[in-house]
Design an enzyme around this catalytic site. Structure first.
Site, PDB file in Angstrom:
ATOM      1  N   ASN A 280      -7.579   2.652 -10.033  1.00 49.60           N
ATOM      2  CA  ASN A 280      -8.967   3.143 -10.024  1.00 49.60           C
ATOM      3  C   ASN A 280      -9.233   4.353  -9.131  1.00 49.60           C
ATOM      4  O   ASN A 280     -10.181   5.089  -9.380  1.00 49.60           O
ATOM      5  CB  ASN A 280      -9.947   1.997  -9.744  1.00 49.60           C
TER       6      ASN A 280
ATOM      7  N   GLU B  98      -5.445  -4.823   0.375  1.00 48.98           N
ATOM      8  CA  GLU B  98      -6.807  -4.342   0.105  1.00 48.98           C
ATOM      9  C   GLU B  98      -7.146  -4.821  -1.302  1.00 48.98           C
ATOM     10  O   GLU B  98      -6.674  -4.254  -2.286  1.00 48.98           O
ATOM     11  CB  GLU B  98      -6.845  -2.810   0.180  1.00 48.98           C
TER      12      GLU B  98
ATOM     13  N   CYS C 174     -13.684  -1.046  -6.026  1.00 50.28           N
ATOM     14  CA  CYS C 174     -13.600  -2.354  -5.354  1.00 50.28           C
ATOM     15  C   CYS C 174     -14.904  -2.711  -4.639  1.00 50.28           C
ATOM     16  O   CYS C 174     -15.180  -3.888  -4.418  1.00 50.28           O
ATOM     17  CB  CYS C 174     -12.433  -2.373  -4.391  1.00 50.28           C
TER      18      CYS C 174
HETATM   19  P1  NAD Z   1      -3.403  -4.807 -10.166  1.00 49.20           P
HETATM   20  O1  NAD Z   1      -3.305  -5.846  -9.109  1.00 49.20           O
HETATM   21  O2  NAD Z   1      -3.274  -5.201 -11.581  1.00 49.20           O
HETATM   22  O3  NAD Z   1      -2.277  -3.696  -9.917  1.00 49.20           O
HETATM   23  C1  NAD Z   1      -2.134  -3.030  -8.670  1.00 49.20           C
HETATM   24  C2  NAD Z   1      -0.679  -2.601  -8.516  1.00 49.20           C
HETATM   25  O4  NAD Z   1       0.138  -3.756  -8.370  1.00 49.20           O
HETATM   26  C3  NAD Z   1      -0.135  -1.819  -9.694  1.00 49.20           C
HETATM   27  O5  NAD Z   1       0.670  -0.766  -9.220  1.00 49.20           O
HETATM   28  C4  NAD Z   1       0.711  -2.864 -10.401  1.00 49.20           C
HETATM   29  O6  NAD Z   1       1.758  -2.288 -11.159  1.00 49.20           O
HETATM   30  C5  NAD Z   1       1.260  -3.640  -9.231  1.00 49.20           C
HETATM   31  N1  NAD Z   1       1.762  -4.988  -9.533  1.00 49.20           N
HETATM   32  C6  NAD Z   1       1.502  -5.775 -10.600  1.00 49.20           C
HETATM   33  N2  NAD Z   1       2.172  -6.937 -10.505  1.00 49.20           N
HETATM   34  C7  NAD Z   1       2.854  -6.903  -9.350  1.00 49.20           C
HETATM   35  C8  NAD Z   1       3.725  -7.820  -8.669  1.00 49.20           C
HETATM   36  N3  NAD Z   1       4.026  -9.015  -9.186  1.00 49.20           N
HETATM   37  N4  NAD Z   1       4.246  -7.455  -7.483  1.00 49.20           N
HETATM   38  C9  NAD Z   1       3.943  -6.272  -6.936  1.00 49.20           C
HETATM   39  N5  NAD Z   1       3.147  -5.353  -7.532  1.00 49.20           N
HETATM   40  C10 NAD Z   1       2.612  -5.664  -8.722  1.00 49.20           C
HETATM   41  O7  NAD Z   1      -4.782  -4.028  -9.894  1.00 49.20           O
HETATM   42  P2  NAD Z   1      -5.483  -2.892 -10.767  1.00 49.20           P
HETATM   43  O8  NAD Z   1      -6.030  -3.488 -12.009  1.00 49.20           O
HETATM   44  O9  NAD Z   1      -4.613  -1.673 -10.875  1.00 49.20           O
HETATM   45  O10 NAD Z   1      -6.676  -2.491  -9.782  1.00 49.20           O
HETATM   46  C11 NAD Z   1      -7.882  -3.167  -9.740  1.00 49.20           C
HETATM   47  C12 NAD Z   1      -7.967  -4.084  -8.551  1.00 49.20           C
HETATM   48  O11 NAD Z   1      -7.735  -3.374  -7.346  1.00 49.20           O
HETATM   49  C13 NAD Z   1      -9.361  -4.681  -8.395  1.00 49.20           C
HETATM   50  O12 NAD Z   1      -9.271  -6.043  -8.065  1.00 49.20           O
HETATM   51  C14 NAD Z   1      -9.951  -3.882  -7.238  1.00 49.20           C
HETATM   52  O13 NAD Z   1     -10.980  -4.520  -6.541  1.00 49.20           O
HETATM   53  C15 NAD Z   1      -8.752  -3.677  -6.395  1.00 49.20           C
HETATM   54  N6  NAD Z   1      -8.982  -2.551  -5.473  1.00 49.20           N
HETATM   55  C16 NAD Z   1      -9.166  -2.804  -4.140  1.00 49.20           C
HETATM   56  C17 NAD Z   1      -9.417  -1.754  -3.272  1.00 49.20           C
HETATM   57  C18 NAD Z   1      -9.595  -1.972  -1.801  1.00 49.20           C
HETATM   58  O14 NAD Z   1      -9.450  -1.014  -1.055  1.00 49.20           O
HETATM   59  N7  NAD Z   1      -9.907  -3.173  -1.347  1.00 49.20           N
HETATM   60  C19 NAD Z   1      -9.504  -0.460  -3.765  1.00 49.20           C
HETATM   61  C20 NAD Z   1      -9.319  -0.248  -5.124  1.00 49.20           C
HETATM   62  C21 NAD Z   1      -9.048  -1.300  -5.971  1.00 49.20           C
END
Ligand code: NAD
Length: 477
Positions: free
Chosen positions: A155, A251, A285
């Site tokens: 995002n 995060e 987020c």
């Molecule tokens: P996601 O968890 O699907 O993916 C995030 C990353 O994790 C990607 O690079 C993905 O390839 C990787 N990933 C997937 N499976 C994994 C595993 N088993 N082990 C290690 N890595 C793995 O999240 P998304 O859909 O890309 O992003 C949306 C989420 O991110 C929402 O929940 C949002 O709230 C959160 N977010 C949080 C913040 C914050 O700062 N708190 C900021 C932005 C987004």
């Protein structure tokens, strides 16, 4: 930007052809925009070794040099900022105006990293404060951890990468970056710029592809000292369970809320609330998902909010007039529609939206939503907002706190005592008074409580978590 790009892996300062490539499609119109590597375990191993070997070069580099590389990066990104915004708009379907805002913030983040690189230091310890400490001098220094595994979501493909790569370089670490499957191009663009900025080979390595395959390897490999993860709570929990003694910053998500007290000037706050709920299709987020409004001004708030939201321009992310575009994938459109349907069945009122066209979910406003419904208690990550009424501030605070998440919360009020009480009672990582919870600047300490995560980012705070404190004691006697 029209021709199809083909990207290679970025390992040890070189662009390495990969064994497998995957097409990358636009979330907006489904067109193939690039071919990107889908790294194998062997390719991740190569990146790991490269980061591990480069840790000595980075660890011994003087801070003025690390700062200079980051300053060069700031200059290069500034020169190519429009190209950067187009990449984000294309791969993430982030409306161009919002993407431009992300690039401006990314520049800020790297500027802060360049500045912070020069002020990483420890403290002197008055060891003679304890019997036995006489005749000794003690101080601490902060040393880089070594290799940081950075895993980022779709995002904010540039600025959330910056929140990991910036502090890591500033503090003399090396990085293996695993960007989200849908947004690898922003990360590869950064690699190009950092190479030009003078970053030594191996200090940044980028492997794209399957999250669980690459993630698993990074999380379990002993050469990686720390995992810095931003993404969904489900993946965050999984990483924590696998990471052993590795340091982990998580995060994660939220269902952020704002309280609107009576006597607030609605005309001053409506456009902020609309933007907090719908900017980048609510895929932030700290998107505004729950709005609690005092019953005395509830009807007026709803009317003004809906009237402002109806003016949003929906369409192509590459058009700078667009406010709201496609969700990242159809899976989330379907999930949103299911959750809206559940709310409707359980007595919520849909005053706007509630329907989709392709990957676009129309901005949706729901009233009278029970707290147990998914659109309230889960993270929607879509352009859906609920507006409920309350009769006392205590009740509103309870509603906000009734969540498994706790990233940031906002409260609009004219009453200083109410504001002070709320700052104490809201159980979140940050309380924003007289603004939406979506407010963030890149040097603020940022992170959550409960299922929103562990640790803090915001350059200086990320550097603390990417360095180790070492104590040194001299015996003079
Ligand atoms: P996601 O968890 O699907 O993916 C995030 C990353 O994790 C990607 O690079 C993905 O390839 C990787 N990933 C997937 N499976 C994994 C595993 N088993 N082990 C290690 N890595 C793995 O999240 P998304 O859909 O890309 O992003 C949306 C989420 O991110 C929402 O929940 C949002 O709230 C959160 N977010 C949080 C913040 C914050 O700062 N708190 C900021 C932005 C987004």
């Amino acid at each position: 930007m029209k021709e199809k790009l083909k990207k290679n892996l970025f390992i040890n300062g070189e662009w390495i052809p990969a064994e497998h490539y995957t097409p990358l499609d636009s979330p907006y119109n489904g067109e193939c925009i690039a071919e990107v590597p889908s790294a194998t375990v062997e390719e991740v191993e190569r990146a790991l070794q490269s980061a591990y070997e480069a840790r000595k070069t980075m660890g011994s580099m003087p801070s003025h040099q690390r700062a200079a590389i980051l300053e060069n990066l700031v200059r290069l990104l500034d020169q190519r900022s429009e190209e950067a915004a187009q990449i984000i708009a294309m791969e993430a379907a982030k409306p161009l105006m919002t993407a431009r805002g992300e690039v401006a913030r990314t520049i800020q983040t790297y500027k802060f990293a360049a500045e912070e690189a020069k002020r990483i230091h420890g403290e002197t310890i008055p060891v003679d404060a304890a019997p036995g400490g006489e005749g000794r001098i003690a101080y601490t220094v902060r040393e880089p951890l070594g290799v940081i595994g950075a895993i980022t979501p779709f995002n904010f493909p540039m600025n959330l990468v910056a929140h990991k790569v910036g502090p890591a370089i500033a503090s003399g670490n090396t990085v293996i970056l695993k960007p989200a499957e849908q947004t690898p191009l922003s990360a590869y663009f950064l690699a190009e710029l950092l190479q030009e900025a003078g970053l030594p080979p191996g200090a940044l390595n980028i492997v794209t592809g399957n999250g669980s395959l690459i993630g698993e390897k990074l999380v379990t490999d002993e050469r990686v000292q720390k995992i810095s993860f931003t993404g969904s709570p489900a993946v965050g929990k999984h990483i924590r369970s696998k990471a052993g003694l590795k340091r982990v910053t998580l995060e994660l998500g939220s269902n952020a809320a704002v309280i609107v007290d009576k006597e607030v000037d609605l005309d001053k706050i409506i456009s902020r609330c609309v933007s907090g709920a719908f900017a980048f299709q609510g895929q932030v987020c700290i998107s505004l998902q729950r709005i609690y409004v005092h019953q005395e001004i509830y009807t007026a708030f709803v009317e003004k909010f809906v009237s402002a939201a109806q003016k949003l321009v929906i369409g192509d992310p590459l058009d700078s007039a667009t406010d709201v575009s496609a969700l990242i994938s159809f899976r989330y459109v379907q999930r949103s529609l299911d959750w809206i349907e559940e709310a409707k069945q359980q007595g919520a009122t849909i005053v706007m939206g509630g329907k989709a066209e392709g990957n676009i979910l129309y901005p949706t406003v729901l009233l009278n939503v029970e707290p147990s419904l998914k659109v309230s208690c889960q993270e929607v990550f879509a352009p859906i907002v609920l507006i409920n009424k309350f009769s006392s501030i205590d009740e509103a605070i309870e509603l906000v706190n009734d969540s498994r998440y706790g990233l940031q919360a906002g409260i609009y009020t004219q009453n200083i005592q109410t504001a002070l009480n709320a700052t104490q009672q809201l159980h979140v990582g940050g309380v924003i008074v007289n603004d939406i919870p979506t407010f963030r600047l890149d040097h603020m300490p940022y992170g959550g409580v409960k299922e929103s995560g562990i640790g803090r980012e915001g350059v200086k705070y990320a550097i603390e978590e990417m360095t180790e404190q070492k104590l040194i004691v001299f015996n003079r006697t």
